[in-house]
Motif scaffolding. Structure first.
Motif, short mmCIF file in Angstrom:
data_model
loop_
_atom_site.label_atom_id
_atom_site.label_comp_id
_atom_site.label_asym_id
_atom_site.label_seq_id
_atom_site.Cartn_x
_atom_site.Cartn_y
_atom_site.Cartn_z
N GLU A 66 58.08 -45.01 77.91
CA GLU A 66 58.81 -45.22 79.26
C GLU A 66 60.28 -45.12 79.38
N HIS A 69 60.71 -42.31 82.19
CA HIS A 69 60.50 -43.00 83.53
C HIS A 69 59.42 -42.10 84.54
N SER A 70 58.35 -42.04 83.91
CA SER A 70 57.37 -41.22 84.61
C SER A 70 56.09 -42.47 84.64
N ASN A 71 56.05 -42.79 86.03
CA ASN A 71 54.78 -43.94 85.71
C ASN A 71 53.49 -43.29 85.64
N SER A 72 53.28 -41.83 85.99
CA SER A 72 51.94 -41.27 85.61
C SER A 72 51.89 -41.14 84.20
N ASP A 74 53.13 -43.33 81.94
CA ASP A 74 53.08 -44.69 81.37
C ASP A 74 51.48 -44.89 81.57
N ASP A 75 50.90 -44.86 82.68
CA ASP A 75 49.42 -44.91 82.99
C ASP A 75 48.70 -44.36 82.23
#
Length: 476
Positions: A66, A69-72, A74-75
């Motif tokens: 995390e 800072h990449s939501n993709s 993290d998912d």
């Protein structure tokens, strides 16, 4: 019946007393002390700068991915951890080890068995001149048998200690698999972003080459360019186009890798896509104290658990060479009919104490003890090797990040310079001040500089992942 209970209680009480008073032979395991070193590199570790710095003593975050800072990302990491067959297999391995430990603990308790026997018999009796008499009868026996082996030398304790250590080793192996899977997803995502950047840079250069070719063809029509210039530019364009298909193939393979890491088949490609702009470079990087590293790395803890198991097996081998004491109790009731069972006079019981000591076995038990001791020495060497490699991993990651900072700085300067030179050459080309060969050389220089910058940025992200992994990934 009262006498039976009284004798049985005395036997069990004596056995438990002896068991509680027993001593466990073999070495008592002591975890190895952390290496007596103050840092990971010969000199004090300098921060890489260029946007990153090392923070000594900073805890490694459990969800370290995390930090980008990449939501993709993290998912996708979350999906991979939830669907991974590797982690599922690791969970099953933990359960196997746990149930084996439970099974080993059963040796602490008396073993009770019940048996029931019913028979119907016809026996010949006295005979007369013409007749032989026969008598038919039934016989019923109900029996309970209790056996208890005293753990005088702690063989059972050492065996369960070894099995518990094996279970711990499986837990650490799962943590290592968890860490490796998250790292593989992060590295694969960064590699995809790098390939997309390289493909974009290559396509930009191809567009430049096509633009130059169109310009040359116009100049040729007015007699301002030679046919050799056209051929040279066509060759440059072909070479630029030639670099594109391998990059596109690698990107497709990288997509397949990410899909597989997420637990899907290639036909079920993941939705997440990645570009370098999606990743934020972690500014503050944890740098654990060397004394803490051995407690953070799951592979080191796994090697310690393996050493613990080997240590306990020495005690098992030593105990097998010492006298073995077994207490047995047997109670039964027998009668010629079911109605007579459990009536006075049908009961019988026996108590047996047995002491056994191997007198000669061709040195089998002695050599098994020596083998256990050699296994311990092997595990000890493997532990040291794992620790040394763990420190090497951290040192390599630190050096790589220091080098990456310098590389990023230089590649950015090189790309900017190459772009300025290309623009300058293009301007001079319009006025006939340079040859097409110089333009081709400037374009190639810009292509190389742009790709070098993309590769350097991706490498720094990958080496940042490597540092998190080398420090143990904060799994504890």
């Amino acid at each position: 019946m009262t006498s039976l209970r009284r004798h049985f209680s005395r036997a069990i009480g004596l056995g438990l007393a002896l068991a509680l008073a027993s001593c466990a032979v073999g070495p008592d395991f002591v975890a190895p002390a952390p290496p007596d070193v103050e840092r990971f590199t010969p000199e004090p570790t300098a921060s890489p700068r260029s946007g990153q710095r090392f923070r000594e003593g900073m805890e490694v975050p459990a969800r370290w991915w995390e930090a980008f800072h990449s939501n993709s990302l993290d998912d996708l990491v979350g999906e991979a951890l939830a669907r991974s067959p590797t982690l599922e297999a690791a969970d099953a391995a933990i359960r196997v080890a746990q149930f084996n430990a439970f099974a080993g603990s059963g040796a602490f308790f008396p073993q009770v068995s019940l048996s029931s026997n019913s028979s119907y018999s016809v026996a010949s009796g006295e005979s007369t001149t013409n007749t032989v008499t026969q008598t038919a009868y039934s016989f019923f026996t109900k029996q309970v048998q209790i056996n208890y082996t005293l753990d005088i030398w702690g063989a059972n304790w050492r065996n369960v200690e070894s099995l518990d250590a094996i279970r711990d080793q499986q837990v650490y192996q799962k943590q290592a698999a968890h860490l490796t899977l998250a790292a593989n997803v992060a590295k694969a995502a960064i590699e995809e972003a790098s390939l997309r950047g390289q493909i974009a840079a290559t396509r930009r250069v191809i567009a430049l080459e096509e633009e130059r070719l169109t310009l040359l063809q116009r100049q040729l029509a007015y007699g301002a360019a030679a046919g050799t210039d056209i051929l040279s530019q066509q060759n440059a364009l072909a070479q630029a186009r030639q670099t594109l298909p391998p990059l596109e193939s690698r990107l497709a393979q990288q997509r397949n890798l990410l899909t597989a890491l997420a637990g899907h088949y290639p036909s079920e490609e993941v939705e997440e896509t990645f570009a370098l702009a999606q990743f934020s470079l972690p500014r503050d990087l944890p740098l654990s104290l060397p004394s803490r590293l051995v407690a953070q790395r799951p592979d080191v803890k796994g090697a310690e658990a393996n050493l613990h198991s080997a240590s306990a097996q020495i005690g098992v081998a030593v105990a097998s060479r010492l006298p073995n004491v077994t207490l047995s109790a047997n109670g039964a009731t027998s009668a010629f009919s079911l109605a007579q069972l459990f009536q006075p006079g049908t009961f019988g019981y026996a108590f047996v104490g047995n002491v056994a000591q191997t007198a000669f076995d061709g040195m089998i038990l002695y050599n098994k003890q020596k083998a256990a001791e050699a296994s311990f020495d092997q595990a000890k060497a493997q532990y040291r090797d794992t620790v040394v490699k763990a420190f090497q991993n951290v040192a390599d990651a630190l050096r790589a990040l220091q080098s990456d900072a310098r590389s990023i700085k230089e590649t950015r300067v090189a790309e900017g310079t190459a772009k300025k030179y290309l623009d300058h050459v293009r301007l001079r080309l319009k006025f006939g001040g340079v040859s097409q060969l110089e333009v081709v050389d400037a374009q190639r220089a810009y292509l190389g500089a742009a790709n070098s910058r993309v590769l350097a940025e991706a490498q720094r992200l990958t080496d940042t992942v490597a540092l998190f992994v080398a420090l143990g990934g904060g799994w504890g």
